[in-house]
Design an enzyme around this catalytic site. Structure first.
Site, PDB file in Angstrom:
ATOM      1  N   LYS A 117     -13.170 -11.198  12.622  1.00  0.00           N
ATOM      2  CA  LYS A 117     -11.947 -10.387  11.929  1.00  0.00           C
ATOM      3  C   LYS A 117     -12.162  -9.441  11.021  1.00  0.00           C
ATOM      4  CE  LYS A 117      -8.483 -13.912  13.256  1.00  0.00           C
ATOM      5  NZ  LYS A 117      -7.236 -14.734  12.633  1.00  0.00           N
ATOM      6  N   LYS A 199     -12.120 -14.036  25.648  1.00  0.00           N
ATOM      7  CA  LYS A 199     -10.843 -14.885  25.771  1.00  0.00           C
ATOM      8  C   LYS A 199      -9.521 -14.245  25.858  1.00  0.00           C
ATOM      9  CE  LYS A 199      -9.040 -18.307  22.842  1.00  0.00           C
ATOM     10  NZ  LYS A 199      -9.254 -19.126  21.414  1.00  0.00           N
ATOM     11  N   LYS A 202      -3.404 -12.780  22.791  1.00  0.00           N
ATOM     12  CA  LYS A 202      -2.081 -11.841  22.792  1.00  0.00           C
ATOM     13  C   LYS A 202      -2.349 -10.270  21.931  1.00  0.00           C
ATOM     14  CE  LYS A 202      -1.252 -15.223  19.021  1.00  0.00           C
ATOM     15  NZ  LYS A 202      -0.611 -16.467  19.144  1.00  0.00           N
TER      16      LYS A 202
END
Ligand code: TRP
Length: 332
Positions: A117, A199, A202
């Protein structure tokens, strides 16, 4: 009541940081309702975790209700289980501070999600992103959860929670239950329809990569038609056929069919038929769920009442644990 108290406890959380995808449903939420039979379940919409990445306030508010409604639509019974919003229970951040003082900088530096991240959001590598796993440990340890149903990607965080619990117990005497990750195997890793090496997410920039819980039937069909496969036009599982294998995973998760059954079903047929069948299987599962989701969201007052009741019950348990921890560390 006596029976309830002998049940082991399960805790899990879901971030309200976007629309739900097929991956979230199959890999997480779908498995949470069945656990109610065996466990005393506590499920939280973890909005405090969500703000470690910049969120639009109005969207965060809406998605928090949507996430809660999704848990209920997926069959979680708020009378039996506790469903609540993380920010409604301040004990999470209170315990988080004490745990942070028992977590090493080096441990947090090794968290792969933090590394990922912070590379993705280079302009916002904030302290909350770094201490995220400590808050997650607080979520779990506050309720004495034995089991934590999560996807493979959260396993490292649950292991950190175990280490923190053990360290605290050694330093201050037995206090926390050392939790175990319950890793979802089947359908645990639904991949992007556009890039089967990543993966399903969203936050994917390519909206054709994921199926949202809000997609209507036409959109679902269109996205599956565009799903990346290969040029062989034969349906079978193989490492070299990541796209087709992912579609098989989705079809298996929706229908319960085995690989052999799926391969037999599409023997001699092309990818067109296969993709349509996968799309239809998703539509069949999603349609009733979407209807229930819309019904729950339409009665906001009732939803708020459920969440308030959940928060009260959570606070009752959280207070007891926090008082114990404060006493052990020597707070007067
Ligand atoms: N980090 C989890 C995720 O992104 C969400 C989460 C927060 C969680 N607190 C938790 C999951 C406690 C399990 C238990 O999926």
């Amino acid at each position: 009541m006596a029976e309830l108290e002998t049940k082991k406890r399960v805790f899990s959380g879901i971030q309200p940081s976007g629309t739900f995808t097929l991956g979230n449903y199959v890999g997480a939420v779908r498995n949470w309702a069945p656990l109610q039979k065996e466990f005393d379940c506590i499920y939280s919409v973890v909005n405090m975790h969500a703000i470690t990445v910049r969120q639009q306030p109005a969207a965060l508010r809406r998605q928090t209700y949507e996430a809660a409604a999704m848990l209920l639509a997926a069959g979680i019974n708020p009378k039996q289980s506790i469903v609540f919003v993380q920010s409604h229970v301040p004990q999470h951040t209170q315990l988080s501070w004490v745990l942070a003082c028992n977590t090493m900088f080096g441990e947090l530096s090794r968290m792969t999600q933090f590394k990922d991240k912070s590379q993705k959001h280079t302009e916002n590598v904030n302290a909350g992103l770094f201490t995220y796993p400590v808050l997650m440990a607080a979520d779990i340890l506050l309720y004495g959860a034995h089991g934590v149903p999560v996807g493979e990607d959260q396993k490292q965080h649950v292991e950190l929670a175990r280490n923190i619990a053990q360290r605290f117990n050694n330093a201050y005497s037995d206090t926390f239950i050392v939790p175990e990750p319950y890793i979802q195997k089947i359908g645990g890793r639904i991949m992007s329809l556009q890039n089967p090496a990543a993966k399903m997410s969203k936050s994917d920039e390519n909206i054709n990569g994921f199926i949202s819980m809000q997609d209507d039937a036409d959109t679902i069909v269109r996205k599956f038609k565009r799903a990346v496969t290969d040029s062989e036009a034969r349906v079978y599982r193989s490492k070299e056929k990541a796209g087709v294998s992912n579609l098989m995973d989705i079809y298996a998760a929706m229908t319960g069919k085995t690989d052999a059954e799926i391969e037999a079903e599409f023997e001699g047929k092309g990818y067109g038929d296969f993709k349509l069948a996968v799309a239809q299987s998703v539509i069949d599962v999603f349609a009733p769920l979407q209807q229930e989701h819309a019904r729950i969201l339409a009665d906001k007052a009732e939803l708020e009442r459920i969440l308030e009741d959940g928060a009260q019950r959570a606070q009752h348990l959280a207070n007891k644990m926090l008082a114990k921890v404060y006493k052990k560390v020597g707070f007067v």
